[in-house]
Design a protein around this motif. Structure first.
Motif, PDB file in Angstrom:
ATOM      1  N   UNK A 168       0.839  -1.208   0.000  1.00  0.00           N
ATOM      2  CA  UNK A 168       0.000   0.000   0.000  1.00  0.00           C
ATOM      3  C   UNK A 168       0.876   1.260   0.000  1.00  0.00           C
ATOM      4  N   UNK A 169       1.996   1.210   0.731  1.00  0.00           N
ATOM      5  CA  UNK A 169       2.917   2.352   0.744  1.00  0.00           C
ATOM      6  C   UNK A 169       3.379   2.691  -0.667  1.00  0.00           C
ATOM      7  N   UNK A 170       3.704   1.657  -1.452  1.00  0.00           N
ATOM      8  CA  UNK A 170       4.218   1.914  -2.802  1.00  0.00           C
ATOM      9  C   UNK A 170       3.143   2.463  -3.734  1.00  0.00           C
ATOM     10  N   UNK A 171       1.869   2.353  -3.333  1.00  0.00           N
ATOM     11  CA  UNK A 171       0.823   2.962  -4.153  1.00  0.00           C
ATOM     12  C   UNK A 171       0.752   4.482  -3.951  1.00  0.00           C
ATOM     13  N   UNK A 172       1.304   4.962  -2.849  1.00  0.00           N
ATOM     14  CA  UNK A 172       1.214   6.396  -2.541  1.00  0.00           C
ATOM     15  C   UNK A 172       1.821   7.271  -3.656  1.00  0.00           C
ATOM     16  N   UNK A 173       3.000   6.929  -4.193  1.00  0.00           N
ATOM     17  CA  UNK A 173       3.503   7.762  -5.303  1.00  0.00           C
ATOM     18  C   UNK A 173       2.529   7.843  -6.483  1.00  0.00           C
ATOM     19  N   UNK A 174       1.849   6.734  -6.788  1.00  0.00           N
ATOM     20  CA  UNK A 174       0.852   6.782  -7.878  1.00  0.00           C
ATOM     21  C   UNK A 174      -0.296   7.718  -7.518  1.00  0.00           C
ATOM     22  N   UNK A 175      -0.874   7.555  -6.330  1.00  0.00           N
ATOM     23  CA  UNK A 175      -1.993   8.401  -5.905  1.00  0.00           C
ATOM     24  C   UNK A 175      -1.591   9.866  -5.838  1.00  0.00           C
ATOM     25  N   UNK A 176      -0.354  10.086  -5.404  1.00  0.00           N
ATOM     26  CA  UNK A 176       0.151  11.452  -5.305  1.00  0.00           C
ATOM     27  C   UNK A 176       0.237  12.087  -6.685  1.00  0.00           C
ATOM     28  N   UNK A 177       0.745  11.322  -7.654  1.00  0.00           N
ATOM     29  CA  UNK A 177       0.838  11.835  -9.022  1.00  0.00           C
ATOM     30  C   UNK A 177      -0.556  12.115  -9.575  1.00  0.00           C
ATOM     31  N   UNK A 178      -1.491  11.213  -9.312  1.00  0.00           N
ATOM     32  CA  UNK A 178      -2.869  11.378  -9.796  1.00  0.00           C
ATOM     33  C   UNK A 178      -3.499  12.637  -9.205  1.00  0.00           C
ATOM     34  N   UNK A 179      -3.363  12.773  -7.894  1.00  0.00           N
ATOM     35  CA  UNK A 179      -3.925  13.916  -7.180  1.00  0.00           C
ATOM     36  C   UNK A 179      -3.270  15.224  -7.632  1.00  0.00           C
ATOM     37  N   UNK A 186      -6.171  17.744  -9.476  1.00  0.00           N
ATOM     38  CA  UNK A 186      -6.491  18.019  -8.070  1.00  0.00           C
ATOM     39  C   UNK A 186      -7.956  18.368  -7.829  1.00  0.00           C
ATOM     40  N   UNK A 187      -8.699  18.725  -8.876  1.00  0.00           N
ATOM     41  CA  UNK A 187     -10.082  19.136  -8.650  1.00  0.00           C
ATOM     42  C   UNK A 187     -11.065  18.011  -8.957  1.00  0.00           C
ATOM     43  N   UNK A 188     -10.558  16.817  -9.277  1.00  0.00           N
ATOM     44  CA  UNK A 188     -11.439  15.685  -9.553  1.00  0.00           C
ATOM     45  C   UNK A 188     -11.755  14.925  -8.272  1.00  0.00           C
ATOM     46  N   UNK A 189     -13.033  14.645  -8.043  1.00  0.00           N
ATOM     47  CA  UNK A 189     -13.419  13.861  -6.876  1.00  0.00           C
ATOM     48  C   UNK A 189     -12.722  12.498  -6.872  1.00  0.00           C
ATOM     49  N   UNK A 190     -12.641  11.890  -8.053  1.00  0.00           N
ATOM     50  CA  UNK A 190     -12.032  10.566  -8.161  1.00  0.00           C
ATOM     51  C   UNK A 190     -10.579  10.569  -7.650  1.00  0.00           C
ATOM     52  N   UNK A 191      -9.798  11.607  -8.022  1.00  0.00           N
ATOM     53  CA  UNK A 191      -8.408  11.697  -7.570  1.00  0.00           C
ATOM     54  C   UNK A 191      -8.344  11.754  -6.048  1.00  0.00           C
ATOM     55  N   UNK A 192      -9.163  12.652  -5.473  1.00  0.00           N
ATOM     56  CA  UNK A 192      -9.134  12.832  -4.027  1.00  0.00           C
ATOM     57  C   UNK A 192      -9.520  11.536  -3.333  1.00  0.00           C
TER      58      UNK A 192
END
Lengths: 218, 218, 218, 218
Positions: free
Chosen positions: D103-114, D118-124
């Motif tokens: 799960x930790x390694x997914x954070x860089x992906x989520x961070x890039x997505x967000x 940044x204004x998409x509900x899905x990203x947040x």
């Protein structure tokens, strides 16, 4: 002559530094695979309508990612279990380790390939073969260290050696089957690859054995 | 004043932290090189006919990858063998290490260059020169530590010092030859580069010497 | 209650794990910067005529790379020198470290920016400011640990504390000057940035002091 | 049978190697996130007029970057605090760690997505859920180790166990709220995500407790 700090009890090359290199390479390979899954690019004003769909299309990549991550975890555990029993190291063991690590570093490439073209027989075969190469080098690692108790304690239980061998060889065998099956059905082959981690997560006879051996440490 | 934890027996900078940094940089450089080999991009429906061909074209990259990986392995082993005998560190040794690491981090770049343009004399030269720089800084590292037994034990066998020097210098010499040869034949130059790892994997006089020295540790 | 393995002599958070995290982040930042220098892309048949020219155009990136690599090396040495004297850690020191590391991870970005647009005042300013932030957090780290001998030995020489402070603050001061100068001449500002590493590689009074303090360890 | 070097006082799997893997993965994830923030590409002659504007547009990425970096720092501290009290490891704990790291390694992906949308509900939502998964696996880690004092000392204060649980669960709770709120207001949801790190940096009851427990170590 005495080694300070890094190799308290050893003669031969200090095993702690080989472990450090392996931990490093495995941690990096595990962490970096995620960087092969790119956030879909699109104009921000289109994100509202397109983002969900394009993210959803990434799902095969995430599935392969999870399988590869867990396989790397399994190989890491296996490697560290072996070093639990290995007392000395030598030149040959060192090079087996370097070859093992080289195959490990191919996993991110195979994972990216499999994630991008999941329905191609070629992708599945390359993916399975990479994992087979890692598994076989881990098998050779254990075989080399334990044959005639070369680098392990004299009194190490031969049954434990055999059980460990059987456990390690399980992945290459299933994956070889996956390669064979891929000639008839790519889907079935993919399923076989996905089964491998599950086979290892379930504890087996060797784990009880290891547990007992260790509980007897103190 | 006493250092706890990381530097049990030392005075001067603790050698364990230099080793940690080197292990880290080498592990990362080794693992990351694979990320310079990209999975070929194409529409998924074309993958059936094009994937095999485009993957096959990657073969020079994989060959260079293997050579670089093994060379980094060799340099890692060499570095760690030196630290086996080094007892103290100082400011100069620290900076030799940092320069050594800087050249090490250039290897992924040279590897990518060589993999992409394998038939260009310029690629081969840059690749060979990068490896030469790493080798020479490793040589200077050993020379600095051992001259007048500066950072090693007084009783360290001078023959071992000389044998180690000869072993380290072998790669730069062959690679310098590769650079010279590249003016006449790029292919021959590439072959010379590929030979270097083989020269090191075969055990030599120094390895027996080291083995003996260590067996005498206990 | 007693901690086994990782923190033999400590109370408070074990400093060895903070050091491990710092070593890891610094090693990764140092190694990864090279991946921001991409091998120029061109059709292979044009490489003969174009490769040399396009590689040559990368030179500002390599210069910035070397400066950043050496600066990271200097900060790594500075951090490790501080931990040589720090005996205990606490929550605040931990967070100073995390902020320090956050600024460190910005260096690859600033380096890429500076390498790509070396003649822009904005690039130079961002580059210098990033290095200033790292330097200042390292200063605060030392100031926090040593003020009223909070986390260091009572008998630690106050003169050494002051000398170390002066040494750390040198980079931020020169870099602040570089920012100021950039309003008049970007070139002069770049030269000032490139001078900073040289200021540190030359040994100073503090190094003799540290050397003496350590030689007195045994 | 006795383990040399890496596991002085333990029985079961040596906890030091799990810590090494976690430190490695966390350090790499923390350092690599910056590589998802690319320097804007433009012709060098346009940089004078366009660079400032395009760099400024990166600000949401930097904000998300800082939040993710600090969250990884918090999880790293939390993980290491837990291991301070964990005395033994077993197969289950090992696998909880591997899932935690995944799960930790997914954070860089989520961070890039967000950072990119940044204004998409899905990203947040994806960003918050990733952090929730990391937090929950850390909670399960502590719960598993401490329930019936399975892997911790018998005499470990039950109040400390409860306080630690409450502290860990705080992030998932706020982030779950962020997910719920995102259906009404993405902005408010983003603010809630940004608040999480602040909640942890402020010291709480558990920190005083931990501090006391440790001061009593010696």
């Amino acid at each position: 002559m005495n080694v300070t700090g890094t190799n308290p009890g050893g003669n031969g090359l200090p095993k702690s530094r080989i472990e450090t290199l392996c931990d490093g390479v495995l941690a990096i390979a595990m962490t970096l695979m995620i960087f092969n899954i790119r956030v879909p690019e699109m104009p921000r004003e289109q994100a509202g309508s397109r983002l969900a769909g394009e993210l959803f299309q990434l799902w095969p990549r995430f599935v392969v990612y999870v399988v590869s991550f867990v396989m790397l975890g399994i190989y890491w555990v296996g490697h560290h279990n072996q070093f639990h029993y290995i007392r000395r190291t030598d030149r040959v063991l060192l090079w087996i380790n370097i070859v093992f690590l080289m195959f490990v570093t191919l996993i991110p490439f195979s994972t990216a390939l499999m994630g991008q073209y999941p329905s191609q027989r070629l992708s599945v075969d390359i993916y399975a073969i990479t994992l087979i190469l890692v598994g076989i080098s881990l098998y050779i690692h254990w075989w080399y260290a334990t044959s005639s108790h070369r680098l392990v304690d004299e009194e190490l239980d031969p049954q434990l050696i055999t059980l460990a061998k059987r456990r390690i060889i399980r992945a290459p065998v299933i994956l070889l089957l996956a390669v064979a099956v891929s000639f008839f059905s790519v889907k079935l082959s993919v399923i076989l690859c996905a089964i491998v981690p599950i086979v290892y997560i379930v504890p087996g006879r060797i784990d009880r054995k290891w547990g007992l051996a260790r509980r007897g440490d103190g």
